[in-house]
Scaffold this active site. Structure first.
Site, PDB file in Angstrom:
ATOM      1  NE  ARG A  51       0.170   1.298   3.441  1.00 13.67           N
ATOM      2  CZ  ARG A  51       1.081   2.190   3.642  1.00 13.67           C
ATOM      3  NH1 ARG A  51       2.356   1.847   3.673  1.00 13.67           N
ATOM      4  NH2 ARG A  51       0.801   3.458   3.832  1.00 13.67           N
ATOM      5  N   GLY A  52       0.244   2.405  -0.105  1.00 10.59           N
ATOM      6  CA  GLY A  52       1.018   3.623  -0.320  1.00 10.59           C
ATOM      7  C   GLY A  52       1.092   3.864  -1.822  1.00 10.59           C
ATOM      8  CB  ALA A  53       0.344   6.897  -3.802  1.00 10.12           C
ATOM      9  NE  ARG A  88      -6.205   0.853  -1.586  1.00 12.46           N
ATOM     10  CZ  ARG A  88      -5.494   1.425  -0.613  1.00 12.46           C
ATOM     11  NH1 ARG A  88      -4.198   1.178  -0.497  1.00 12.46           N
ATOM     12  NH2 ARG A  88      -6.051   2.255   0.240  1.00 12.46           N
ATOM     13  CD  GLN A 199      -3.160   2.794   6.868  1.00 16.75           C
ATOM     14  OE1 GLN A 199      -3.724   3.201   7.883  1.00 16.75           O
ATOM     15  NE2 GLN A 199      -3.769   2.695   5.712  1.00 16.75           N
ATOM     16  CG  ASP A 240      -2.962   8.015  -1.586  1.00 13.61           C
ATOM     17  OD1 ASP A 240      -2.760   8.512  -0.458  1.00 13.61           O
ATOM     18  OD2 ASP A 240      -2.746   6.818  -1.863  1.00 13.61           O
ATOM     19  CG  ASN A 250      -2.162  11.634   2.719  1.00 19.43           C
ATOM     20  OD1 ASN A 250      -1.679  10.695   2.071  1.00 19.43           O
ATOM     21  ND2 ASN A 250      -1.817  11.861   3.977  1.00 19.43           N
ATOM     22  CE  LYS A 251      -5.212   5.794   4.344  1.00 21.45           C
ATOM     23  NZ  LYS A 251      -6.216   4.942   3.645  1.00 21.45           N
TER      24      LYS A 251
END
Ligand code: MRU
Length: 356
Positions: A51-53, A88, A199, A240, A250-251
């Site tokens: 995960r993570g862009a 995603r 996270q 992202d 972002n998150k």
């Protein structure tokens, strides 16, 4: 970066497959996982084993390479691209990685596609490492300037995980922190736990600890209080997707931190590789697709029990519904600057055009 003293990337090719660090097992177990097929790569992205862009983009590129190893026809290429693109929705790096592979492979004869795909995925992975190292260099100058002005430990708040685990290596938001720390600048990181998947608490705290960076995990609601009391010198987050006007996705929870930072005069920086910019979009709130994930990520939580086992427990009453929005958008006006591999620019359309 190092895990117990051994250098690791988050993803690497083997003779006939790809291996990843399985991030769903951290922080309590360090485990690697073999991706044998394109479908394995798609599942790893969807289930957030990676995960993570930036890392999502690189894994998708390797997913296309795995597909081409098995069948290099036009139909297989189209199928791999559409399956991976659907894994995603929010991180634009996924589309970037897949489209880069498609553009390279589509004009080639089938007989050349497998080798070319493998080489291109490896090149994209290496490029990510170089980009993040440059982000670290530019961002660490901001940390250095704050330290020179303050002449005491620099307190940096970050949200989610935009460290090396979210990329191939170094990270985006954490790259300046590692570079500044390695240069001897005294710093301390406030780590937002980042519910629902934690996270921050599980990944950011783990990787900062592996590198010896002083840090403290805080609940997501604590940042505003810390800022009111002068306990945060700057915030750095990842993202992202950034629009051509500088709106930052972002998150979930990033927007609230940006609001608190704005209210308290705390500089709020966003670190990103330029492939995270979506030049087709202007208004982030209206245009960026926000991922909605399973209710269980909110209603349940996993942790290490005294007997050494990781178990999942329910934290809500049975029957209560939960909503799980994965991301939010911080308007450009709340962003102090964008830290990219090409330097630090203002979050506005004019300044960003220099990055095109
Ligand atoms: O849902 P995740 O864990 O993939 O979300 C990750 C983030 O929001 C990161 O901040 C972002 O991808 C930047 S990663 C360098």
């Amino acid at each position: 970066m190092k895990v117990n003293g051994t250098p690791f990337r988050t993803i690497w090719p083997t003779a006939d497959a790809v291996e990843i660090i399985d991030q769903t097992r951290l922080p309590h177990m360090f485990a690697t996982l073999r991706l044998n097929t394109m479908r394995d790569a798609e599942r790893a992205i969807r289930d957030m084993q990676v995960r993570g862009a930036p890392l999502i983009g690189v894994t998708a590129a390797y997913g296309v390479a795995l597909a081409m190893r098995d069948d290099a026809s036009d139909a297989a290429l189209a199928d791999a691209c559409s399956v991976l693109l659907a894994a995603r929705p929010t991180a634009v790096n996924l589309r970037w990685g897949v489209e880069k592979m498609r553009a390279l492979l589509a004009p080639l004869p089938e007989s050349e596609r497998a080798t070319a795909a493998w080489q291109e995925a490896a090149r994209i992975a290496d490029e990510d490492v170089a980009i993040n190292a440059a982000i670290g260099k530019h961002g660490s100058e901001i940390v250095r300037a704050i330290h020179q002005h303050k002449n005491a430990t620099v307190n940096i708040l970050t949200h989610c995980n935009a460290g090396w685990l979210a990329t191939v290596d170094w990270g985006t938001a954490l790259a300046p922190i590692y570079a500044a720390f390695d240069a001897g600048i005294p710093l301390h990181v406030w780590v937002d736990e980042t519910r629902p998947r934690n996270q921050g608490a599980s990944l950011t705290a783990w990787e900062l600890g592996q590198h010896g960076v002083p840090h403290t995990v805080i609940v997501d609601n604590a940042g505003g209080h810390l800022m009111q009391h002068g306990m945060v010198d700057m915030a750095i987050v990842g993202c992202d997707r950034v629009t051509a006007c500088g709106d930052v996705c972002n998150k979930i929870g990033t927007y609230l931190k940006a609001l608190a930072a704005h209210d308290n005069g705390v500089p709020f920086y966003v670190a990103l590789p330029t492939p995270t910019i979506d030049w087709t979009l202007q208004d982030g709130v209206k245009e960026i697709p926000i991922e909605e994930r399973a209710e269980e990520e909110v209603t349940h939580i996993a942790g290490l029990c005294d007997d050494g086992q990781v178990r999942t427990v329910q934290v809500t009453p049975r029957g209560s519904r939960a909503a799980n929005y994965g991301f939010d958008v911080t308007p450009a006006r709340l962003v102090t600057g964008l830290i990219t591999e090409r330097g630090v620019v203002a979050a506005d359309a004019g300044a960003m055009r220099t990055l095109k």
